[in-house]
Design an enzyme around this catalytic site. Structure first.
Site, mmCIF file in Angstrom:
data_model
loop_
_atom_site.group_PDB
_atom_site.id
_atom_site.type_symbol
_atom_site.label_atom_id
_atom_site.label_comp_id
_atom_site.label_asym_id
_atom_site.label_seq_id
_atom_site.Cartn_x
_atom_site.Cartn_y
_atom_site.Cartn_z
ATOM 1 C CE LYS A 86 -4.225 -0.103 0.941
ATOM 2 N NZ LYS A 86 -5.376 -0.523 0.207
HETATM 3 N N1 GLU Z 1 -7.231 -0.399 -2.994
HETATM 4 C C1 GLU Z 1 -7.984 -1.589 -3.151
HETATM 5 C C2 GLU Z 1 -8.006 -2.412 -1.860
HETATM 6 O O1 GLU Z 1 -7.797 -1.902 -0.808
HETATM 7 C C3 GLU Z 1 -7.567 -2.415 -4.349
HETATM 8 C C4 GLU Z 1 -6.155 -2.819 -4.418
HETATM 9 C C5 GLU Z 1 -5.791 -3.422 -5.768
HETATM 10 O O2 GLU Z 1 -6.648 -3.619 -6.614
HETATM 11 O O3 GLU Z 1 -4.608 -3.690 -5.916
HETATM 12 O O4 GLU Z 1 -8.316 -3.568 -1.877
#
Ligand code: GLU
Length: 429
Positions: free
Chosen positions: A119
């Protein structure tokens, strides 16, 4: 600063507003007690592989230069490339990114996707940026973390404050520098440049699918189910509209300003989502309005927190009157609130299962990019349904076999998969 983050919990030690990292580590410790995974592996999983922090200078529209902080936390990649979103938010910290990256590792493992967890983001309020500034900031951020990411290494995606356009700029910046068009470096792009149909709706769709299964599991009829949804962005709005279409009565939805409430049910399609018209929920005519806090305490069958983290805490957990909680946001329930819900017998269906449709369709997008072949919306939605039901069944079986909470069950499924992969690969050198 990033180095300290690799070692310990945050120094304030406070429990009042628990950080994502504290919550994630406590959840890991709790779930680890239920399973037979080597202690060394669990210890390793409390730490991210690396946290990259970069300066991102931006020339503002008025010609001045401002420097923002960009972060990318990579938690674990034993099952495949790091995967996870980028958020643009003033509250982004390295610590928060680490906690969220841990959840991505479990989310991908629960869904049995060949990805690990990451993240990142920029400490910035996107509302303070013009579109041109957001584009320049994104392009420079892509350049600053270019060595850290890549289609086989770490694949970002949208998250809070970022969207398909952000991903398009990011992919373009990366591709220009690499000298080749590389759609697989990010997911959540517009379909015209290798994005997947159905990606934007996918997290909300999976929340709706999992809510529907939970409703069935607890012997309720969806036609007689009342639902309150906090947040009317992509996750909340898509979940609310689908559940409404499937016969549920959505009595309350909210945005940052508050909620509209109608005991007879709202027409969710008539309320503008955040993307359609930001902060428009309260302008929708409804018999009652509520605060966001009141929405969470409504006497409904299902409450879906789908806005921000840490909204269900030890302060309000005893006042929640819903029979089932389905987590649409990442980390809406603190560790302390979770314990209260468990004692009160209120099932909490965790984020790492419920909103995992986003990363699942990201995986479909990545496959489409590698193969240079686009899937139809129908295929995406059918395969998403299959994957969600399969993960739901894996977790449900764990709940039934072990008499554990839904969160512990999802962690057990995930940890077993990650643990097996780590055992098979071994520690190097
Ligand atoms: N931001 C989204 C999550 O928290 C998607 C992450 C992604 O598709 O890599 O799951």
């Amino acid at each position: 600063m990033a180095i300290n983050m690799l070692d310990g919990l945050n120094s304030d030690g406070g429990t009042e507003s628990e950080s994502a990292l504290e919550t994630a580590r406590r959840q890991l410790t709790e779930a680890a007690a239920h399973i037979n995974v080597d202690d060394g592996i669990i210890e390793r999983l409390k730490h991210p592989t690396r946290v990259v922090e970069v300066a991102v200078p931006l020339k503002r529209d008025d010609g001045t230069v401002e420097v923002f902080t960009g972060i990318r936390a990579q938690h674990d990649d034993v099952r495949g490339p790091y995967k996870g979103g980028l958020r643009y938010h003033p509250g982004v910290t390295a610590e928060e990114c680490i906690g969220l990256s841990m959840w991505m590792t479990w989310k991908c493992a629960v869904m049995d996707l060949p990805f690990g967890g990451a993240k990142g983001g920029i400490v910035v309020n996107p509302k303070d940026l013009s579109t041109a500034e957001k584009e320049r900031l994104t392009r420079r951020f892509a350049e600053e973390i270019r060595d850290t990411i890549g289609p086989k290494r770490d694949i970002p995606a949208p998250d809070m404050g970022t969207d398909a356009q952000t991903m398009a700029w990011f992919m373009d910046a990366y591709s220009m520098q690499e000298g080749e068009t590389t759609p697989g470096v990010v997911t959540g792009k517009p379909p015209v440049i290798g994005g997947s149909h159905g990606r934007e709706e996918a997290p909300g769709r999976s929340v709706a699918i999992i809510a529907r299964e939970a409703i069935r599991h607890y012997d309720k009829d969806i036609e007689e189910t009342t639902i309150a949804v906090q947040g009317f962005g992509s996750v909340g709005a898509n979940a609310a509209r689908l559940l409404d279409d499937w016969g549920a009565t959505v009595v309350a939805v909210s945005d940052v300003n508050g909620a509209v409430y109608d005991t007879n049910g709202l027409d969710t399609h008539a309320i503008a989502t955040h993307d359609e018209q930001p902060e428009a929920v309260m302008r929708h005519g409804a018999p009652n309005t509520l605060t966001n806090e009141e929405l969470l305490e409504l006497d409904v069958d299902v409450v879906i927190p789908a806005a921000v983290g840490n909204v269900l805490t030890e302060e309000n957990a005893n006042d929640v009157r819903a029979d089932i909680i389905v987590e649409g946001a990442n980390g809406p329930t603190t560790f302390a609130a979770d314990a209260i819900f468990e004692e009160r017998g209120i099932p909490v269906i965790p984020d790492i299962l419920a909103n995992a449709g986003g990363v699942t369709v990201s995986y479909f997008e990545w496959l489409q990019d590698i193969n240079r072949r686009q899937w139809s919306l129908e295929r995406v939605n059918n395969e998403l349904e299959t994957e969600m039901l399969s993960a739901w069944n894996d977790v449900r079986q764990e709940v039934e076999a072990g008499d554990t909470s839904w969160r512990d069950a999802a962690y057990i499924v995930a940890l077993n998969r990650v643990g097996e992969a780590k055992t098979a690969r071994g520690l190097w050198p």
